[in-house]
Design a protein around this motif. Structure first.
Motif, PDB file in Angstrom:
ATOM      1  N   LEU A 173     -11.430  -3.644 -11.805  1.00  0.00           N
ATOM      2  CA  LEU A 173     -11.098  -2.900 -10.599  1.00  0.00           C
ATOM      3  C   LEU A 173     -11.785  -3.551  -9.401  1.00  0.00           C
ATOM      4  N   LEU A 174     -11.149  -3.433  -8.237  1.00  0.00           N
ATOM      5  CA  LEU A 174     -11.673  -4.021  -7.001  1.00  0.00           C
ATOM      6  C   LEU A 174     -11.711  -2.950  -5.922  1.00  0.00           C
ATOM      7  N   GLN A 175     -12.908  -2.713  -5.389  1.00  0.00           N
ATOM      8  CA  GLN A 175     -13.062  -1.745  -4.309  1.00  0.00           C
ATOM      9  C   GLN A 175     -12.859  -2.430  -2.968  1.00  0.00           C
ATOM     10  N   LEU A 176     -11.802  -2.051  -2.255  1.00  0.00           N
ATOM     11  CA  LEU A 176     -11.555  -2.557  -0.918  1.00  0.00           C
ATOM     12  C   LEU A 176     -12.371  -1.764   0.093  1.00  0.00           C
ATOM     13  N   THR A 177     -12.831  -2.447   1.137  1.00  0.00           N
ATOM     14  CA  THR A 177     -13.528  -1.758   2.224  1.00  0.00           C
ATOM     15  C   THR A 177     -13.023  -2.285   3.554  1.00  0.00           C
ATOM     16  N   SER A 178     -13.196  -1.492   4.577  1.00  0.00           N
ATOM     17  CA  SER A 178     -12.772  -1.856   5.928  1.00  0.00           C
ATOM     18  C   SER A 178     -13.992  -1.986   6.831  1.00  0.00           C
ATOM     19  N   ALA A 179     -13.841  -2.735   7.907  1.00  0.00           N
ATOM     20  CA  ALA A 179     -14.939  -2.903   8.857  1.00  0.00           C
ATOM     21  C   ALA A 179     -15.168  -1.640   9.684  1.00  0.00           C
ATOM     22  N   THR A 180     -14.224  -0.715   9.640  1.00  0.00           N
ATOM     23  CA  THR A 180     -14.355   0.543  10.373  1.00  0.00           C
ATOM     24  C   THR A 180     -13.857   1.692   9.500  1.00  0.00           C
ATOM     25  N   GLY A 181     -14.198   2.905   9.882  1.00  0.00           N
ATOM     26  CA  GLY A 181     -13.636   4.083   9.229  1.00  0.00           C
ATOM     27  C   GLY A 181     -14.264   4.423   7.895  1.00  0.00           C
TER      28      GLY A 181
ATOM     29  N   PRO B 200      -4.095 -10.312 -17.116  1.00  0.00           N
ATOM     30  CA  PRO B 200      -4.157 -10.862 -15.764  1.00  0.00           C
ATOM     31  C   PRO B 200      -3.765  -9.823 -14.711  1.00  0.00           C
ATOM     32  N   VAL B 201      -4.586  -8.791 -14.589  1.00  0.00           N
ATOM     33  CA  VAL B 201      -4.364  -7.706 -13.635  1.00  0.00           C
ATOM     34  C   VAL B 201      -5.719  -7.258 -13.096  1.00  0.00           C
ATOM     35  N   ILE B 202      -5.811  -7.067 -11.785  1.00  0.00           N
ATOM     36  CA  ILE B 202      -7.000  -6.500 -11.151  1.00  0.00           C
ATOM     37  C   ILE B 202      -6.507  -5.442 -10.162  1.00  0.00           C
ATOM     38  N   ILE B 203      -6.876  -4.182 -10.380  1.00  0.00           N
ATOM     39  CA  ILE B 203      -6.384  -3.068  -9.566  1.00  0.00           C
ATOM     40  C   ILE B 203      -7.284  -2.864  -8.354  1.00  0.00           C
ATOM     41  N   GLN B 204      -6.658  -2.674  -7.188  1.00  0.00           N
ATOM     42  CA  GLN B 204      -7.386  -2.493  -5.927  1.00  0.00           C
ATOM     43  C   GLN B 204      -7.093  -1.132  -5.296  1.00  0.00           C
ATOM     44  N   SER B 205      -8.031  -0.673  -4.496  1.00  0.00           N
ATOM     45  CA  SER B 205      -7.783   0.510  -3.667  1.00  0.00           C
ATOM     46  C   SER B 205      -8.833   0.599  -2.568  1.00  0.00           C
ATOM     47  N   PHE B 206      -8.427   1.144  -1.408  1.00  0.00           N
ATOM     48  CA  PHE B 206      -9.365   1.448  -0.337  1.00  0.00           C
ATOM     49  C   PHE B 206     -10.047   2.792  -0.571  1.00  0.00           C
ATOM     50  N   GLU B 207      -9.545   3.566  -1.534  1.00  0.00           N
ATOM     51  CA  GLU B 207     -10.160   4.840  -1.851  1.00  0.00           C
ATOM     52  C   GLU B 207     -11.081   4.673  -3.059  1.00  0.00           C
ATOM     53  N   VAL B 208     -11.932   5.662  -3.260  1.00  0.00           N
ATOM     54  CA  VAL B 208     -12.971   5.569  -4.284  1.00  0.00           C
ATOM     55  C   VAL B 208     -12.666   6.433  -5.499  1.00  0.00           C
ATOM     56  N   SER B 209     -12.271   7.684  -5.267  1.00  0.00           N
ATOM     57  CA  SER B 209     -12.087   8.622  -6.374  1.00  0.00           C
ATOM     58  C   SER B 209     -11.063   8.137  -7.389  1.00  0.00           C
ATOM     59  N   ASN B 210      -9.990   7.521  -6.904  1.00  0.00           N
ATOM     60  CA  ASN B 210      -8.960   7.058  -7.831  1.00  0.00           C
ATOM     61  C   ASN B 210      -9.452   5.896  -8.672  1.00  0.00           C
TER      62      ASN B 210
END
Length: 363
Positions: free
Chosen positions: A231-239, A209-219
């Motif tokens: 794994l979960l890829q976070l994204t932002s509306a800007t940047g 029961p673990v799902i790893i997140q990050s706003f970065e891609v390489s890691n």
């Protein structure tokens, strides 16, 4: 699409809170009714965020998952804080013994002045107490200022195990790796510490029961070869992702959520965690506009979609759903969450887990 996606059924069950429990926890709960609700930093609408009290309340309100932002200490421990700068979430400024630790650092292009976890040992951090991060919006939470310590990720995992036994259901975490490029640049990377904790707790397995997140891609790309959890890829509306910026890669978050970008994400991740404005933007007046095609495009790429962050206060709601001009009062959160549920999301992050669960179940 990588091998991980072939077992999409197991990953889907993980998102729905149906991942197999550890041998120490008997899973006797019923299925979640509808998209999963993740307690965003616990239940920060009611308790200071990232405290054990906040996480416990979220679980007791009924969610099976909580979001845990992770930053390292000077001596290599992972603690739960939204940012490594802790001046705004602890009473560190009231500790004269740490006055000399106040400094200015540039993190992801932003100059920040304050106190930073990487300059403190865990023992030193444990002398501090958590405070409400946004007292101007949540003044009721300030009554709890000073009651709870900074929690380690291990303490959060221990809490999920203890409460899982007590509540008779599997509880899990969405650990988020914060500022990966920055911490790697100072020789204090988060990822090896996270992998080690998962290994030591028997959680580096597909059904954990673990799902790893990050706003970065390489890691995340590297972690996809080191861990078996989704794994979960976070994204932002800007940047743009900080690792892209550091490498001179001109791609932005907008590029990541194109059909081509989503297909690439699906080669290393199972879920997309977009800013909710990327799913239903707001018009010039601040009202909800028409949905984009992002949910459909992500599903076409084989990704589940769990946007962030839903908050009940007027300060965070679309203009037409606010109950008054008082930023601290609650508005029509049910209307906002219902609009996103109708858009086809698979789950979402919420600061008030109890009302979010009501939006999902209709109970």
């Amino acid at each position: 699409m990588r091998t991980r996606m072939v077992v999409g059924l197991l990953s889907g069950l993980a998102l729905l809170g149906l991942a197999s429990p550890s041998s120490a926890v008997e899973d006797t709960r019923t299925e979640d009714r509808g998209p999963v609700v993740v307690g965003h930093r616990g239940a920060p609408g009611y308790r200071p965020e990232h405290t054990l009290a906040s996480y416990e309340l979220a679980f007791r309100q009924g969610v099976n998952w909580v979001d845990v932002d992770l930053v390292p200490t000077k001596d290599g421990r992972l603690v739960a804080r939204h940012e490594n700068e802790i001046g705004g979430t602890t009473d560190v400024a009231r500790h004269p013994e740490f006055a000399s630790r106040r400094t200015t650092k540039v993190i992801e292009g932003n100059a920040l002045t304050g106190w930073f976890t990487e300059d403190f040992t865990l023992a030193e951090l444990k002398t501090l107490r958590a405070t409400e991060r946004i007292p101007e919006v949540r003044p009721h939470n300030t009554i709890y200022d000073g009651r709870w310590q900074i929690a380690t990720y291990q303490e959060v995992l221990d809490l999920t195990t203890r409460l899982g036994r007590q509540l008779h259901r599997t509880l899990g975490t969405y650990p988020e790796v914060k500022h990966s490029t920055y911490f790697t640049s100072i020789g204090n990377p988060t990822e090896p510490k996270l992998v080690d904790i998962l290994n030591r707790n028997g959680l580096n397995r597909r059904s954990a029961p673990v799902i790893i997140q990050s706003f970065e891609v390489s890691n995340l790309e590297a972690l996809s070869k080191q861990v078996r959890v989704p794994l979960l890829q976070l994204t932002s509306a800007t940047g743009a992702p900080a690792d892209f910026v550091a490498k001179g890669d001109k791609r932005t978050y907008a590029d990541l959520v194109t059909p081509a970008g989503l297909k690439e994400i699906s080669t290393y991740a199972d879920y997309l965690g977009p800013d909710k404005n990327q799913i239903i933007p707001r018009d010039a007046a601040g009202n909800l506009a028409a949905p984009t095609t992002l949910v459909r495009d992500a599903h076409d790429a084989g990704l589940k979609v769990a946007p962030y962050t839903f908050r009940n206060e007027n300060a965070f709601l679309p203009a037409n759903l606010r109950s008054s001009s008082d930023p601290t009062a609650w508005g029509d959160i049910f209307a906002e969450e219902s609009a996103f549920l109708a858009a086809g999301i698979d789950g979402f992050f919420a600061d008030q887990p109890d009302t979010a669960l009501l939006a999902v179940t209709g109970a």
